[in-house]
Design a protein around this motif. Structure first.
Motif, PDB file in Angstrom:
ATOM      1  N   ARG A 119       0.842  -1.095   0.046  1.00 54.37           N
ATOM      2  CA  ARG A 119      -0.208  -0.102  -0.078  1.00 54.37           C
ATOM      3  C   ARG A 119       0.742   1.160  -0.258  1.00 54.37           C
ATOM      4  NH1 ARG A 119      -4.927  -1.481   4.225  1.00 54.37           N
ATOM      5  NH2 ARG A 119      -6.076  -2.714   2.876  1.00 54.37           N
ATOM      6  N   LYS A 120       2.031   1.153   0.619  1.00 51.64           N
ATOM      7  CA  LYS A 120       2.811   2.400   0.638  1.00 51.64           C
ATOM      8  C   LYS A 120       3.466   2.701  -0.741  1.00 51.64           C
ATOM      9  CE  LYS A 120       3.045   3.906   4.958  1.00 51.64           C
ATOM     10  NZ  LYS A 120       2.661   5.022   5.407  1.00 51.64           N
ATOM     11  N   VAL A 121       3.778   1.622  -1.417  1.00 51.34           N
ATOM     12  CA  VAL A 121       4.706   1.779  -2.649  1.00 51.34           C
ATOM     13  C   VAL A 121       3.897   1.705  -3.903  1.00 51.34           C
ATOM     14  CG1 VAL A 121       6.827   1.090  -1.171  1.00 51.34           C
ATOM     15  CG2 VAL A 121       5.442  -0.293  -2.700  1.00 51.34           C
ATOM     16  N   ALA A 122       2.977   1.110  -4.030  1.00 54.08           N
ATOM     17  CA  ALA A 122       2.348   0.783  -5.244  1.00 54.08           C
ATOM     18  C   ALA A 122       1.772   1.915  -6.048  1.00 54.08           C
ATOM     19  CB  ALA A 122       1.097  -0.196  -5.051  1.00 54.08           C
ATOM     20  N   ILE A 123       1.209   2.879  -5.611  1.00 55.03           N
ATOM     21  CA  ILE A 123       0.801   4.173  -6.124  1.00 55.03           C
ATOM     22  C   ILE A 123       1.873   4.942  -6.704  1.00 55.03           C
ATOM     23  CG2 ILE A 123      -0.451   6.336  -6.343  1.00 55.03           C
ATOM     24  CD1 ILE A 123      -2.179   3.726  -6.640  1.00 55.03           C
ATOM     25  N   ILE A 124       2.939   5.045  -5.881  1.00 57.16           N
ATOM     26  CA  ILE A 124       4.114   5.726  -6.078  1.00 57.16           C
ATOM     27  C   ILE A 124       4.881   5.142  -7.144  1.00 57.16           C
ATOM     28  CG2 ILE A 124       6.103   7.073  -5.246  1.00 57.16           C
ATOM     29  CD1 ILE A 124       3.607   7.915  -4.224  1.00 57.16           C
ATOM     30  N   ALA A 125       5.118   3.809  -7.339  1.00 54.67           N
ATOM     31  CA  ALA A 125       5.732   3.155  -8.260  1.00 54.67           C
ATOM     32  C   ALA A 125       4.874   3.151  -9.425  1.00 54.67           C
ATOM     33  CB  ALA A 125       5.918   1.731  -7.810  1.00 54.67           C
ATOM     34  N   THR A 126       3.663   3.159  -9.553  1.00 55.23           N
ATOM     35  CA  THR A 126       2.889   3.414 -10.807  1.00 55.23           C
ATOM     36  C   THR A 126       3.063   4.633 -11.597  1.00 55.23           C
ATOM     37  OG1 THR A 126       0.970   1.861  -9.803  1.00 55.23           O
ATOM     38  CG2 THR A 126       0.546   3.475 -11.651  1.00 55.23           C
ATOM     39  N   ALA A 127       3.135   5.724 -10.519  1.00 59.73           N
ATOM     40  CA  ALA A 127       3.329   7.173 -11.245  1.00 59.73           C
ATOM     41  C   ALA A 127       4.934   7.190 -11.662  1.00 59.73           C
ATOM     42  CB  ALA A 127       3.452   8.143 -10.241  1.00 59.73           C
ATOM     43  N   ALA A 128       5.815   6.529 -10.880  1.00 58.28           N
ATOM     44  CA  ALA A 128       7.317   6.360 -11.303  1.00 58.28           C
ATOM     45  C   ALA A 128       7.267   5.731 -12.780  1.00 58.28           C
ATOM     46  CB  ALA A 128       7.917   5.845 -10.496  1.00 58.28           C
ATOM     47  N   ALA A 151      11.839  11.982 -16.551  1.00 53.76           N
ATOM     48  CA  ALA A 151      12.956  10.921 -15.911  1.00 53.76           C
ATOM     49  C   ALA A 151      13.454  11.307 -14.720  1.00 53.76           C
ATOM     50  CB  ALA A 151      14.173  10.806 -17.231  1.00 53.76           C
ATOM     51  N   THR A 152      13.714  12.448 -14.414  1.00 56.60           N
ATOM     52  CA  THR A 152      14.161  13.085 -13.101  1.00 56.60           C
ATOM     53  C   THR A 152      12.891  12.843 -12.280  1.00 56.60           C
ATOM     54  OG1 THR A 152      15.425  14.656 -14.076  1.00 56.60           O
ATOM     55  CG2 THR A 152      15.205  14.766 -11.516  1.00 56.60           C
ATOM     56  N   ILE A 153      11.928  13.184 -12.359  1.00 59.94           N
ATOM     57  CA  ILE A 153      10.621  12.817 -11.368  1.00 59.94           C
ATOM     58  C   ILE A 153      10.497  11.287 -11.118  1.00 59.94           C
ATOM     59  CG2 ILE A 153       8.294  13.221 -10.988  1.00 59.94           C
ATOM     60  CD1 ILE A 153       8.549  15.845 -12.774  1.00 59.94           C
ATOM     61  N   SER A 154      10.603  10.603 -12.201  1.00 55.19           N
ATOM     62  CA  SER A 154      10.466   9.214 -12.199  1.00 55.19           C
ATOM     63  C   SER A 154      11.551   8.499 -11.089  1.00 55.19           C
ATOM     64  CB  SER A 154      10.646   8.496 -13.521  1.00 55.19           C
ATOM     65  OG  SER A 154      10.497   7.088 -13.331  1.00 55.19           O
ATOM     66  N   ALA A 155      12.862   9.073 -11.253  1.00 53.41           N
ATOM     67  CA  ALA A 155      13.904   8.559 -10.538  1.00 53.41           C
ATOM     68  C   ALA A 155      13.561   8.922  -9.103  1.00 53.41           C
ATOM     69  CB  ALA A 155      15.289   8.943 -11.182  1.00 53.41           C
ATOM     70  N   LEU A 156      13.205  10.164  -8.904  1.00 53.36           N
ATOM     71  CA  LEU A 156      12.888  10.467  -7.396  1.00 53.36           C
ATOM     72  C   LEU A 156      11.846   9.738  -6.966  1.00 53.36           C
ATOM     73  CD1 LEU A 156      13.567  14.424  -7.738  1.00 53.36           C
ATOM     74  CD2 LEU A 156      15.164  12.819  -6.701  1.00 53.36           C
ATOM     75  N   PHE A 189      18.651   2.315 -12.468  1.00 54.27           N
ATOM     76  CA  PHE A 189      18.848   2.580 -13.871  1.00 54.27           C
ATOM     77  C   PHE A 189      18.235   3.944 -14.216  1.00 54.27           C
ATOM     78  CE2 PHE A 189      18.367   1.020 -18.395  1.00 54.27           C
ATOM     79  CZ  PHE A 189      19.397   0.518 -18.735  1.00 54.27           C
ATOM     80  N   SER A 190      17.241   4.466 -13.560  1.00 53.07           N
ATOM     81  CA  SER A 190      16.436   5.554 -14.121  1.00 53.07           C
ATOM     82  C   SER A 190      17.411   6.608 -13.662  1.00 53.07           C
ATOM     83  CB  SER A 190      15.160   5.520 -13.209  1.00 53.07           C
ATOM     84  OG  SER A 190      14.512   4.784 -13.774  1.00 53.07           O
ATOM     85  N   MET A 191      18.323   6.599 -12.568  1.00 56.12           N
ATOM     86  CA  MET A 191      19.185   7.640 -12.233  1.00 56.12           C
ATOM     87  C   MET A 191      20.096   8.193 -13.355  1.00 56.12           C
ATOM     88  SD  MET A 191      19.985   6.749  -8.240  1.00 56.12           S
ATOM     89  CE  MET A 191      20.768   8.238  -7.826  1.00 56.12           C
ATOM     90  N   VAL A 192      20.765   7.185 -14.080  1.00 57.14           N
ATOM     91  CA  VAL A 192      21.793   7.188 -15.038  1.00 57.14           C
ATOM     92  C   VAL A 192      20.887   7.695 -16.257  1.00 57.14           C
ATOM     93  CG1 VAL A 192      23.651   6.192 -16.383  1.00 57.14           C
ATOM     94  CG2 VAL A 192      23.218   5.507 -13.910  1.00 57.14           C
ATOM     95  N   TYR A 193      19.858   7.063 -16.613  1.00 54.39           N
ATOM     96  CA  TYR A 193      19.050   7.683 -17.827  1.00 54.39           C
ATOM     97  C   TYR A 193      18.812   9.083 -17.547  1.00 54.39           C
ATOM     98  CZ  TYR A 193      15.752   7.680 -21.548  1.00 54.39           C
ATOM     99  OH  TYR A 193      15.027   7.815 -22.773  1.00 54.39           O
TER     100      TYR A 193
END
Length: 299
Positions: A119-128, A151-156, A189-193
């Motif tokens: 419940r803590k991570v699923a919605i945030i992970a969906t947006a990322a 990409a930066t917002i996704s990595a954060l 991986f997202s951080m480098v991208y």
């Protein structure tokens, strides 16, 4: 006949043996340096629990379709970049998407649907994941500025998910592999991208920008190292980050677009992040062994 009294030596031996037995029966106390797994029963399942997993799966499918559709434009179609891991992006982005789809399927299990960490991570992970799919699309359409922001917002957001997983530790090894590993690898991986896209947007593509690129990349590497050195060691995050950096070093060296010393820095930072993840695991294993022997623990 009077009963013979025990000698002082015998009495001392008996007392020593009793103290040893008493010490051996006491369980050593060991305070974990990370949040202990929450072994309470899961809350009651709510209708949105399934919807949340479906949304996570849908965003992962979107990432898979996007990465396959634009597999030849994952480097942002920019000029030759000093930090360019596109050597592995066309393979690893679809692989990451498939791993995230399987993670979404795992979250639909009865013991995971209403789990607090899900419940803590699923919605945030969906947006990322959804934002990263959009970033790949924009990058393949020459819109590197917009893609860099997304990409930066996704990595954060992905790093925030890792932080939440640190606060709600996996209860089993399989849960760690099915939930933590895909999100951790995605975050690294997202951080480098995101870095690659920002360098392309800023026009830092030539050898004259080697120093600026290196300083920024080293700073981001230290952030990745900090996250890798959490919980029992975030090896998945370290692997995602390290593979990208090593791929950028190899590609830059082969194409002679990156100075040799810069490629060496990429490899060094990749090794540093992974070694810090391994160091974290060694620290905790060593502390557990000391606790079993009743010795003091320090972190």
């Amino acid at each position: 006949m009077a009963e013979q009294q025990p000698t002082p030596q015998l009495k001392s031996l008996v007392e020593s043996a009793q103290e040893a037995l008493s010490a051996g029966s006491r369980q050593p106390t060991f305070e974990l340096p990370y949040a202990a797994p929450d072994l309470r029963p899961n809350p009651a399942v709510e209708p949105f629990d399934k919807v949340r997993s479906y949304l996570f799966g849908a965003s992962s499918v979107l990432l898979l379709c996007t990465s396959l559709a634009f597999s030849f434009g994952l480097d942002g179609r920019s000029r030759q970049n000093l930090l360019d891991p596109s050597l592995v992006q066309s393979i690893l982005w679809p692989a990451i998407a498939i791993a995230l789809i399987l993670s979404a399927a795992f979250s639909l299990r009865r013991d995971q649907r209403s789990a607090r960490r899900q419940r803590k991570v699923a919605i945030i992970a969906t947006a990322a994941v959804a934002m990263m799919a959009c970033a790949i699309t924009l990058a393949s359409s020459f819109l590197t500025a917009g893609s860099a922001v997304l990409a930066t917002i996704s990595a954060l957001l992905a790093l925030y998910c890792v932080h939440q997983l640190n606060q709600h530790t996996a209860r089993t090894k399989f849960e760690r592999w099915a939930t933590d590993a895909p999100l951790g690898f995605f975050a690294g991986f997202s951080m480098v991208y995101a870095l690659q896209l920002w360098f392309a947007t800023a026009g830092w593509t030539g050898r004259e920008h080697a120093m600026q690129v290196t300083l920024v990349a080293v700073g981001v590497s230290l952030i990745a190292a900090g996250f890798a050195h959490t919980e029992r060691g975030r090896h998945a995050l370290a692997s995602g980050f390290g593979i990208s950096m090593v791929a950028a070093a190899i590609q830059g060296w082969f194409h002679e677009s990156t100075p040799l010393w810069v490629s060496a820095v990429w490899i060094f930072m990749a090794l540093l992040v992974f070694l810090l993840a391994e160091n974290r695991r060694f620290q905790i294993s060593h502390a557990e062994h000391r606790a079993q022997r009743g010795k003091p623990i320090e972190f």
